[in-house]
Design a protein around this motif. Structure first.
Motif, PDB file in Angstrom:
ATOM      1  N   SER A   1       0.828  -1.212   0.000  1.00  0.00           N
ATOM      2  CA  SER A   1       0.000   0.000   0.000  1.00  0.00           C
ATOM      3  C   SER A   1       0.862   1.262   0.000  1.00  0.00           C
ATOM      4  CB  SER A   1      -0.947  -0.007   1.201  1.00  0.00           C
ATOM      5  OG  SER A   1      -0.201  -0.165   2.392  1.00  0.00           O
ATOM      6  N   THR A   2       1.635   1.416  -1.044  1.00  0.00           N
ATOM      7  CA  THR A   2       2.476   2.596  -1.215  1.00  0.00           C
ATOM      8  C   THR A   2       1.718   3.639  -2.036  1.00  0.00           C
ATOM      9  OG1 THR A   2       3.482   1.676  -3.192  1.00  0.00           O
ATOM     10  CG2 THR A   2       4.582   1.200  -1.103  1.00  0.00           C
ATOM     11  N   PRO A   3       2.144   4.888  -1.987  1.00  0.00           N
ATOM     12  CA  PRO A   3       1.418   5.943  -2.715  1.00  0.00           C
ATOM     13  C   PRO A   3       1.222   5.688  -4.211  1.00  0.00           C
ATOM     14  CG  PRO A   3       2.934   6.930  -1.166  1.00  0.00           C
ATOM     15  CD  PRO A   3       3.208   5.442  -1.156  1.00  0.00           C
ATOM     16  N   VAL A   4       2.149   5.007  -4.840  1.00  0.00           N
ATOM     17  CA  VAL A   4       2.006   4.757  -6.277  1.00  0.00           C
ATOM     18  C   VAL A   4       0.872   3.790  -6.596  1.00  0.00           C
ATOM     19  CG1 VAL A   4       4.405   5.294  -6.816  1.00  0.00           C
ATOM     20  CG2 VAL A   4       3.752   2.935  -6.343  1.00  0.00           C
ATOM     21  N   ASN A   5       0.354   3.103  -5.586  1.00  0.00           N
ATOM     22  CA  ASN A   5      -0.731   2.150  -5.807  1.00  0.00           C
ATOM     23  C   ASN A   5      -2.109   2.712  -5.472  1.00  0.00           C
ATOM     24  OD1 ASN A   5       0.807   0.062  -6.848  1.00  0.00           O
ATOM     25  ND2 ASN A   5       1.388  -0.644  -4.835  1.00  0.00           N
ATOM     26  N   PHE A   6      -2.187   4.037  -5.341  1.00  0.00           N
ATOM     27  CA  PHE A   6      -3.459   4.704  -5.117  1.00  0.00           C
ATOM     28  C   PHE A   6      -3.746   5.672  -6.247  1.00  0.00           C
ATOM     29  CE2 PHE A   6      -2.506   3.391  -0.815  1.00  0.00           C
ATOM     30  CZ  PHE A   6      -3.754   3.128  -0.269  1.00  0.00           C
ATOM     31  N   VAL A   7      -5.003   5.739  -6.627  1.00  0.00           N
ATOM     32  CA  VAL A   7      -5.473   6.731  -7.582  1.00  0.00           C
ATOM     33  C   VAL A   7      -6.627   7.466  -6.914  1.00  0.00           C
ATOM     34  CG1 VAL A   7      -6.617   7.095  -9.809  1.00  0.00           C
ATOM     35  CG2 VAL A   7      -4.807   5.390  -9.601  1.00  0.00           C
ATOM     36  N   PHE A   8      -6.643   8.779  -7.031  1.00  0.00           N
ATOM     37  CA  PHE A   8      -7.715   9.580  -6.453  1.00  0.00           C
ATOM     38  C   PHE A   8      -8.506  10.203  -7.591  1.00  0.00           C
ATOM     39  CE2 PHE A   8      -4.296   9.342  -3.420  1.00  0.00           C
ATOM     40  CZ  PHE A   8      -4.969   8.963  -2.271  1.00  0.00           C
ATOM     41  N   HIS A   9      -9.818  10.016  -7.541  1.00  0.00           N
ATOM     42  CA  HIS A   9     -10.693  10.540  -8.582  1.00  0.00           C
ATOM     43  C   HIS A   9     -12.032  10.927  -7.964  1.00  0.00           C
ATOM     44  CE1 HIS A   9     -12.406  11.015 -12.556  1.00  0.00           C
ATOM     45  NE2 HIS A   9     -13.390  10.199 -12.226  1.00  0.00           N
ATOM     46  N   LYS A  10     -12.431  12.166  -8.183  1.00  0.00           N
ATOM     47  CA  LYS A  10     -13.719  12.672  -7.685  1.00  0.00           C
ATOM     48  C   LYS A  10     -13.921  12.359  -6.199  1.00  0.00           C
ATOM     49  CE  LYS A  10     -15.989  12.609 -12.137  1.00  0.00           C
ATOM     50  NZ  LYS A  10     -17.118  12.169 -12.936  1.00  0.00           N
TER      51      LYS A  10
ATOM     52  N   PHE B   1      -4.448  -6.725  10.065  1.00  0.00           N
ATOM     53  CA  PHE B   1      -5.126  -5.556   9.508  1.00  0.00           C
ATOM     54  C   PHE B   1      -4.238  -4.308   9.505  1.00  0.00           C
ATOM     55  CE2 PHE B   1      -5.697  -4.950  13.969  1.00  0.00           C
ATOM     56  CZ  PHE B   1      -5.720  -3.570  14.143  1.00  0.00           C
ATOM     57  N   ALA B   2      -3.253  -4.224  10.387  1.00  0.00           N
ATOM     58  CA  ALA B   2      -2.419  -3.025  10.480  1.00  0.00           C
ATOM     59  C   ALA B   2      -1.237  -3.037   9.515  1.00  0.00           C
ATOM     60  CB  ALA B   2      -1.925  -2.847  11.908  1.00  0.00           C
ATOM     61  N   CYS B   3      -1.053  -4.097   8.774  1.00  0.00           N
ATOM     62  CA  CYS B   3       0.080  -4.184   7.851  1.00  0.00           C
ATOM     63  C   CYS B   3       0.057  -3.034   6.840  1.00  0.00           C
ATOM     64  CB  CYS B   3       0.077  -5.526   7.137  1.00  0.00           C
ATOM     65  SG  CYS B   3       1.442  -5.728   5.984  1.00  0.00           S
ATOM     66  N   ASP B   4      -1.040  -2.854   6.156  1.00  0.00           N
ATOM     67  CA  ASP B   4      -1.131  -1.792   5.149  1.00  0.00           C
ATOM     68  C   ASP B   4      -1.016  -0.411   5.785  1.00  0.00           C
ATOM     69  OD1 ASP B   4      -1.382  -3.561   3.015  1.00  0.00           O
ATOM     70  OD2 ASP B   4      -3.553  -3.610   3.160  1.00  0.00           O
ATOM     71  N   LEU B   5      -1.579  -0.247   6.971  1.00  0.00           N
ATOM     72  CA  LEU B   5      -1.475   1.037   7.676  1.00  0.00           C
ATOM     73  C   LEU B   5      -0.016   1.351   7.999  1.00  0.00           C
ATOM     74  CD1 LEU B   5      -4.427   0.653  10.204  1.00  0.00           C
ATOM     75  CD2 LEU B   5      -4.418   1.923   8.054  1.00  0.00           C
ATOM     76  N   GLY B   6       0.713   0.348   8.460  1.00  0.00           N
ATOM     77  CA  GLY B   6       2.121   0.540   8.791  1.00  0.00           C
ATOM     78  C   GLY B   6       2.961   0.894   7.580  1.00  0.00           C
ATOM     79  N   ILE B   7       2.688   0.248   6.460  1.00  0.00           N
ATOM     80  CA  ILE B   7       3.430   0.551   5.233  1.00  0.00           C
ATOM     81  C   ILE B   7       3.170   1.993   4.817  1.00  0.00           C
ATOM     82  CG2 ILE B   7       3.619   0.028   2.766  1.00  0.00           C
ATOM     83  CD1 ILE B   7       3.080  -2.931   3.505  1.00  0.00           C
ATOM     84  N   LEU B   8       1.910   2.423   4.865  1.00  0.00           N
ATOM     85  CA  LEU B   8       1.583   3.810   4.517  1.00  0.00           C
ATOM     86  C   LEU B   8       2.257   4.797   5.471  1.00  0.00           C
ATOM     87  CD1 LEU B   8      -2.173   3.631   3.532  1.00  0.00           C
ATOM     88  CD2 LEU B   8      -0.285   4.381   2.089  1.00  0.00           C
ATOM     89  N   CYS B   9       2.248   4.503   6.754  1.00  0.00           N
ATOM     90  CA  CYS B   9       2.884   5.389   7.731  1.00  0.00           C
ATOM     91  C   CYS B   9       4.395   5.459   7.505  1.00  0.00           C
ATOM     92  CB  CYS B   9       2.566   4.943   9.149  1.00  0.00           C
ATOM     93  SG  CYS B   9       0.832   5.175   9.594  1.00  0.00           S
ATOM     94  N   ALA B  10       5.004   4.341   7.166  1.00  0.00           N
ATOM     95  CA  ALA B  10       6.436   4.325   6.860  1.00  0.00           C
ATOM     96  C   ALA B  10       6.724   5.189   5.634  1.00  0.00           C
ATOM     97  CB  ALA B  10       6.907   2.888   6.621  1.00  0.00           C
ATOM     98  N   GLU B  11       5.874   5.104   4.644  1.00  0.00           N
ATOM     99  CA  GLU B  11       6.044   5.931   3.442  1.00  0.00           C
ATOM    100  C   GLU B  11       5.957   7.416   3.786  1.00  0.00           C
ATOM    101  OE1 GLU B  11       6.724   5.216   0.253  1.00  0.00           O
ATOM    102  OE2 GLU B  11       6.637   3.032   0.344  1.00  0.00           O
TER     103      GLU B  11
END
Length: 119
Positions: free
Chosen positions: A6-15, A32-42
């Motif tokens: 779940s790094t920033p390059v794997n998100f798209v924001f639209h409307k 469940f906190a794995c993706d949250l931790g990766i985002l926080c590390a980023e």
């Protein structure tokens, strides 16, 4: 299901909505906190590259506070998040540590793991 990347390059924001992409590393089993931790590390790494990883703290707090459905869940998340942040930082060290902050991900991952030892 956890995304596991779940790094920033794997998100798209639209409307005003966000969409997650690239499920190659996704798994039906995981914390469940794995993706949250990766985002926080980023976030920490982004701010470290800009001069101060400490400036990421209010954003991380805000993100986790609004992600949590209540105070109990917030405490549950913040108790385990250092472990998954360390995981995210080690991934950064392996895959994309730039020369300006080359040592930062490893040093910060160690700090995160030290926090866990104190709990």
């Amino acid at each position: 299901m956890i995304h596991n990347d779940s790094t920033p390059v794997n998100f798209v924001f639209h409307k005003e909505r966000s969409y997650l992409l690239d499920f190659d590393l996704a798994s039906r089993h995981g914390h469940f906190a794995c993706d949250l931790g990766i985002l926080c590390a980023e976030l920490k790494y982004y701010f470290a590259r800009k001069g101060s990883s400490q400036k990421a703290e209010p954003y991380i707090h805000h993100f986790l506070r609004h992600y949590s459905k209540d105070e109990k869940e917030f405490r549950k998340i913040t108790k385990v998040i250092p472990f998954y942040m360390a995981y995210g930082l080690l991934r950064i060290a392996m895959f994309k540590s730039n020369t300006n902050c080359k040592d930062y991900p490893l040093r910060e991952a160690k700090n995160c793991l030290e926090i866990i030892k104190k709990i």
